[in-house]
Design a protein around this motif. Structure first.
Motif, short mmCIF file in Angstrom:
data_model
loop_
_atom_site.label_atom_id
_atom_site.label_comp_id
_atom_site.label_asym_id
_atom_site.label_seq_id
_atom_site.Cartn_x
_atom_site.Cartn_y
_atom_site.Cartn_z
N THR A 41 15.20 0.29 74.42
CA THR A 41 16.57 0.69 73.65
C THR A 41 16.26 1.77 72.83
OG1 THR A 41 15.80 -0.75 71.75
CG2 THR A 41 17.00 -1.71 73.62
N GLU A 42 17.39 2.29 71.84
CA GLU A 42 17.23 3.44 71.08
C GLU A 42 16.26 3.06 69.96
OE1 GLU A 42 19.91 5.86 67.69
OE2 GLU A 42 20.77 4.60 69.26
N VAL A 43 15.94 1.58 69.71
CA VAL A 43 15.04 1.46 68.56
C VAL A 43 13.56 1.59 69.24
CG1 VAL A 43 14.17 -0.71 67.31
CG2 VAL A 43 16.55 -0.53 67.57
N THR A 44 13.30 1.15 70.28
CA THR A 44 11.89 1.29 71.14
C THR A 44 11.85 2.55 71.16
OG1 THR A 44 12.96 0.74 73.09
CG2 THR A 44 12.20 -1.10 71.92
N ASP A 45 12.52 3.35 71.73
CA ASP A 45 12.39 4.98 71.97
C ASP A 45 11.83 5.56 70.65
OD1 ASP A 45 13.07 4.46 74.46
OD2 ASP A 45 15.15 5.29 74.30
N PHE A 46 12.71 5.33 69.56
CA PHE A 46 12.37 5.70 68.41
C PHE A 46 10.99 5.37 68.01
CE2 PHE A 46 11.71 5.08 63.62
CZ PHE A 46 11.96 6.45 63.28
N GLY A 47 10.50 4.29 68.07
CA GLY A 47 9.16 3.84 67.84
C GLY A 47 7.96 4.47 68.75
N HIS A 48 8.39 4.96 69.90
CA HIS A 48 7.59 5.68 70.77
C HIS A 48 7.38 7.27 70.05
CE1 HIS A 48 6.03 2.55 73.13
NE2 HIS A 48 7.28 2.25 73.65
N ARG A 49 8.53 7.66 69.76
CA ARG A 49 8.50 8.99 69.62
C ARG A 49 7.96 9.57 68.10
NH1 ARG A 49 14.14 8.70 70.53
NH2 ARG A 49 14.65 8.83 68.41
N ILE A 50 7.97 8.78 67.20
CA ILE A 50 7.22 8.86 65.91
C ILE A 50 6.06 8.34 65.81
CG2 ILE A 50 8.19 6.97 64.66
CD1 ILE A 50 9.20 8.70 62.34
N THR A 51 5.20 9.22 65.11
CA THR A 51 3.73 8.83 64.96
C THR A 51 3.71 7.92 63.52
OG1 THR A 51 3.31 10.66 63.26
CG2 THR A 51 2.94 10.86 65.73
N MET A 52 2.64 7.14 63.24
CA MET A 52 2.54 6.36 61.98
C MET A 52 2.61 7.30 60.79
SD MET A 52 3.06 3.50 63.35
CE MET A 52 2.87 2.70 61.68
N GLY A 53 2.06 8.46 60.96
CA GLY A 53 1.83 9.27 59.54
C GLY A 53 3.15 9.78 59.43
N GLN A 54 4.09 10.09 60.45
CA GLN A 54 5.33 10.54 60.11
C GLN A 54 6.18 9.50 59.37
OE1 GLN A 54 6.23 11.77 64.03
NE2 GLN A 54 6.15 14.15 63.74
N LEU A 55 6.10 8.41 60.28
CA LEU A 55 6.98 7.30 59.64
C LEU A 55 6.50 6.88 58.30
CD1 LEU A 55 8.96 5.03 60.71
CD2 LEU A 55 7.03 3.37 60.89
N GLU A 56 5.09 6.72 57.93
CA GLU A 56 4.85 6.42 56.35
C GLU A 56 5.51 7.44 55.35
OE1 GLU A 56 0.99 5.26 53.96
OE2 GLU A 56 0.65 5.64 56.22
N GLU A 57 5.34 8.67 55.74
CA GLU A 57 5.68 9.93 55.01
C GLU A 57 7.23 9.88 54.86
OE1 GLU A 57 4.87 12.62 52.45
OE2 GLU A 57 3.49 11.73 53.31
N LEU A 58 7.82 9.39 55.95
CA LEU A 58 9.38 9.53 55.93
C LEU A 58 10.10 8.33 55.38
CD1 LEU A 58 10.25 11.23 59.30
CD2 LEU A 58 10.34 12.33 57.11
N ALA A 59 9.66 7.07 55.48
CA ALA A 59 10.09 5.69 55.42
C ALA A 59 9.68 5.36 54.01
CB ALA A 59 10.30 4.90 56.46
N ILE A 60 8.54 5.51 53.67
CA ILE A 60 7.76 4.52 52.50
C ILE A 60 7.74 5.36 51.23
CG2 ILE A 60 5.87 3.47 51.84
CD1 ILE A 60 6.91 2.45 54.45
N GLN A 61 8.54 4.51 50.27
CA GLN A 61 8.58 4.93 48.92
C GLN A 61 7.98 3.86 47.97
OE1 GLN A 61 12.62 5.83 48.04
NE2 GLN A 61 12.93 7.25 49.66
N ARG A 62 7.70 4.35 46.58
CA ARG A 62 7.11 3.42 45.67
C ARG A 62 8.26 3.14 44.97
NH1 ARG A 62 1.69 3.04 44.45
NH2 ARG A 62 1.30 4.88 45.67
N VAL A 63 8.34 1.59 44.72
CA VAL A 63 9.47 1.09 43.75
C VAL A 63 9.39 1.56 42.29
CG1 VAL A 63 10.15 -1.00 42.66
CG2 VAL A 63 9.48 -1.03 44.93
N GLY A 64 10.63 2.17 41.71
CA GLY A 64 10.50 2.80 40.48
C GLY A 64 10.34 1.59 39.44
N PHE A 65 10.38 1.99 37.97
CA PHE A 65 10.11 1.31 36.75
C PHE A 65 11.09 0.37 36.57
CE2 PHE A 65 7.45 4.90 36.01
CZ PHE A 65 5.97 4.36 35.93
N LYS A 66 12.20 0.56 36.89
CA LYS A 66 13.44 -0.66 36.65
C LYS A 66 13.24 -1.77 37.06
CE LYS A 66 18.25 -0.98 37.33
NZ LYS A 66 19.78 -0.45 37.91
N TYR A 67 12.37 -2.08 38.14
CA TYR A 67 12.18 -3.36 38.78
C TYR A 67 10.86 -4.19 38.66
CZ TYR A 67 16.52 -1.92 41.30
OH TYR A 67 17.78 -1.46 41.45
#
Length: 423
Positions: free
Chosen positions: A217-243
């Motif tokens: 599916t589109e979901v699985t195709d995305f998983g194959h196209r992107i590398t783990m390094g790219q995914l970590e860089e694009l999707a992961i953030q650090r929670v701010g001080f408000k929480y």
């Protein structure tokens, strides 16, 4: 992307949009604007009302909203929720039906940890409550979990399910919806090896990616196209001080929501445009179809970074469940060890998230389970949402699941069953 600044900038944009909507609604509703013979002020107020409501819902946890259920005695019984097992990343919640004796069917509904709260299964719970005692996995928003609570990846998730199943006892009937299906299967196999007497009576897997490559599916195709390094860089953030979870690495709910909506951007855009027009005409209502749907859909939660990344790396890219190679807490999990738990697979013909075949792959992994305890159902014309909460669930799938539970519950004494599930 992996900085508090980017997380706070995204939250600032959400907050500013909510404020902008509130301002437009207030200005457009000012009494003196009624003197102007033009519709623009009404449209401004309507736009502001829809925008303010939408952006405010993105940081609010929805309520279950299940107030009562009609019992077999014909009376309405009040429904409350109670946490029976508390864990840092998620609780086991029971729906208490006041004044009703314990039911013969005891169900554990495993909710996804995929961006939305467990309340996404509200209609599923409401449909089961008249005939079952229902427990649900209530996963917590990662932004509210202090860093001191440690990590939470797919192995921790699996062990949480093991604990919940052990607590409820062997008479429980487990229903896993979508994303948790492979890990629920793994948790059952883990129990089969470690605590066979604590395995559930039945296991129903609904639209889950047991083998993502079985039907791309589109979901699985995305998983194959992107590398783990790219995914970590694009999707992961650090929670701010408000929480409370300040500093925790997460896949932010707002980022997930942007991804969800981009898949059907034209449809969502038209839905909001139509709602603004209805609001301007005075036809919209607080609990109309649009608001009911989007109050839930827009309410998103942050996902622990290690859970998201390990899901992609180990289940989608590495196919550790599909190839029966998963290791949990240093112990290999052999799905073939499941020998007496009846398993039913439910898929939707038009499911574009977990396409038909992905969940069905579980039956091939159950090499130790007799064929007469393996079952499957493909719902014609049903999409992903329909197989657990829509018309297809209500009219066809729910009755089939209840019949499956009754036919393959093990035939154990009811009194023993009820005693084993008491918290």
């Amino acid at each position: 992307m992996r900085h508090m600044l980017t997380y706070d900038m995204m939250e600032t944009a959400r907050n500013a949009s909510q404020w902008l909507g509130s301002t437009a609604r207030s200005f457009g509703s000012y009494p003196a604007t009624g003197l102007a013979p033009v519709p623009w002020f009404n449209l401004m107020a309507a736009w502001g009302e829809v925008v303010e409501r939408s952006f405010s819902r993105m940081v609010a946890k929805p309520d279950w909203g299940i107030r009562s259920v009609t019992g077999q005695d014909g009376r309405d019984h009040l429904v409350t929720t109670r946490s029976v097992v508390d864990r840092p990343f998620g609780n086991l919640v029971k729906f208490e039906v006041q004044g009703r004796a314990p039911m013969a069917r005891q169900v554990l509904l495993v909710a996804p940890m995929s961006g939305h709260y467990a309340t996404l299964l509200r209609s599923t719970v409401a449909s089961l409550l008249p005939d079952c005692d229902v427990h649900v996995t209530d996963w917590h928003n990662a932004r509210d979990i202090p860093v001191s609570c440690g990590k939470f990846d797919i192995e921790d998730y699996t062990l949480y399910l093991v604990d919940f199943m052990e607590h409820l006892g062997p008479e429980i009937h487990v229903i896993a919806v979508c994303q948790p299906a492979p890990l629920t299967l793994a948790a059952t196999a883990y129990l089969a090896a470690k605590r066979p007497d604590a395995q559930p009576a039945t296991l129903t897997l609904i639209g889950g990616p047991i083998d993502p490559d079985a039907a791309p599916t589109e979901v699985t195709d995305f998983g194959h196209r992107i590398t783990m390094g790219q995914l970590e860089e694009l999707a992961i953030q650090r929670v701010g001080f408000k929480y409370a979870g300040a500093g925790r690495m997460v896949y932010p709910g707002l980022l997930q929501l942007a991804s969800f909506m981009s898949m059907n951007a034209e449809r969502h855009g038209q839905a909001f445009f139509d709602q603004i027009l209805r609001t301007a005409k005075g036809e919209a209502r607080d609990n109309d179809h649009h608001n009911r749907f989007y109050d839930e859909y827009l309410a998103v939660m942050d996902m622990p970074a290690e859970f998201y990344l390990s899901t992609v790396e180990r289940l989608f890219k590495g196919l550790e469940i599909a190839q029966n190679r998963l290791v949990v807490a240093g112990e290999p999990v052999d799905i073939g060890r499941i020998t007496d738990v009846a398993v039913k697979i439910v898929e939707g013909e038009k499911d574009d998230i977990s396409a038909p075949g992905q969940c069905l792959a579980a039956l091939e992994l159950l090499t130790g389970l007799p064929e007469d305890r393996k079952f499957s159902h493909l719902e014609p014309g049903a999409g992903h949402y329909g197989i657990f909460a829509g018309k297809s669930w209500r009219n066809n799938i729910r009755p089939l699941v209840l019949d499956f539970i009754d036919a393959h519950g093990g035939g154990r004494d009811r009194a023993v069953a009820l005693k084993s599930v008491q918290p």
